[in-house]
Enzyme design. Structure first.
Site, PDB file in Angstrom:
ATOM      1  N   GLU A 110       1.570   6.039  -7.431  1.00 44.36           N
ATOM      2  CA  GLU A 110       0.388   6.839  -7.767  1.00 44.36           C
ATOM      3  C   GLU A 110       0.570   8.144  -7.536  1.00 44.36           C
ATOM      4  OE1 GLU A 110      -3.090   5.401  -5.931  1.00 44.36           O
ATOM      5  OE2 GLU A 110      -2.341   3.220  -6.229  1.00 44.36           O
TER       6      GLU A 110
ATOM      7  N   TYR B  11       0.622  -1.273   0.034  1.00 40.89           N
ATOM      8  CA  TYR B  11      -0.103   0.056  -0.002  1.00 40.89           C
ATOM      9  C   TYR B  11       0.866   1.217   0.113  1.00 40.89           C
ATOM     10  CZ  TYR B  11      -4.879  -1.862   0.311  1.00 40.89           C
ATOM     11  OH  TYR B  11      -6.104  -2.131   0.228  1.00 40.89           O
TER      12      TYR B  11
END
Length: 245
Positions: free
Chosen positions: A138, A131
């Site tokens: 991102e 994560y």
């Protein structure tokens, strides 16, 4: 899982070129179609969660799938700068490494009551690493999709107090700059929402582990005088009581 497996294979194959001048660009040429189709199919997860076909939390599913769809269609596809940055490797590899064991876990769960333990641990523990790496990839993709001038402004105005000024500087009547402003807003949302997503997954993991590995309850110990055992039960008959009276 096969789609994400292919994404993982393509990305891993290009890893030696990760920091080469055209490394990410060459990766995107081969990866674009596979990644776009595979991530688009993830929209079915939102529908399945909404209809109750899966036990995935609807809020968590919507946040994860919508953010990835936005990244693919709104950032990486239209931005050549994002396509040419090494964060593409980080994003794609993190997504694929997360999704492969997750889909395999669900597949085994349909066939057996308890999927293999190793798959269970991978499903509910990899996120601690993947994560943060995925979110970092991102954010870097979004950051490098911005014009160079706006990148320096975003870094200098990173504190919340600079947020209104940066949005004002980024947004005017042109569609391109409106897109830049939205990207800036989403970047701030990632800074605040990233830890929240990790925390939600941590809660999901805790619940799954509690269900899969329940703690054995210690047998109750009785205090005081006990009635004699008759068979498998303790006697409460008068004869039994008379023994200890």
């Amino acid at each position: 899982a096969s789609g994400w497996g292919w994404v993982w294979f393509i990305t891993a194959k290009h890893l030696p070129e990760m920091f080469a001048p055209d490394g990410a660009k060459n990766l995107w040429v081969e990866l674009a179609t596979v990644l776009t189709i595979t991530q688009s199919l993830a929209l079915m997860e939102v529908l399945h969660s909404f209809l109750g076909l899966t036990k995935s939390p609807i809020m968590q599913t919507v946040m994860q799938v919508s953010s990835r769809i936005l990244l693919v269609y709104g950032i990486t596809i239209p931005s050549e700068q994002a396509q040419m940055h090494w964060s593409l490797y980080l994003m794609a590899l993190s997504w694929a490494t997360t999704e492969i064991p997750r889909y395999l876990f669900y597949a085994f769960k349909q066939a057996m009551d308890k999927p293999p333990t190793i798959l269970f641990h991978l499903r509910y523990s990899l996120f601690y690493v993947l994560y943060p790496t995925g979110i970092s990839g991102e954010m870097l993709q979004m950051f490098h999709s911005l014009p160079k001038s706006l990148q320096s402004e975003w870094l200098s105005l990173m504190p919340i107090k600079g947020f209104p000024n940066l949005c004002t500087a980024a947004c005017d009547s042109s569609v391109n700059n409106i897109g830049c402003s939205l990207t800036v807003i989403i970047l701030y949302a990632y800074v605040l929402g990233g830890p929240f997503m990790v925390f939600l997954m941590h809660l999901t993991r805790a619940g799954a582990y509690k269900k899969r590995f329940p703690r054995k309850r210690k047998p109750d110990t009785a205090d005081g005088i006990l009635f004699p055992m008759i068979g498998n039960d303790r006697s409460t008959q008068d004869a039994g009581k008379a023994v200890i009276c």
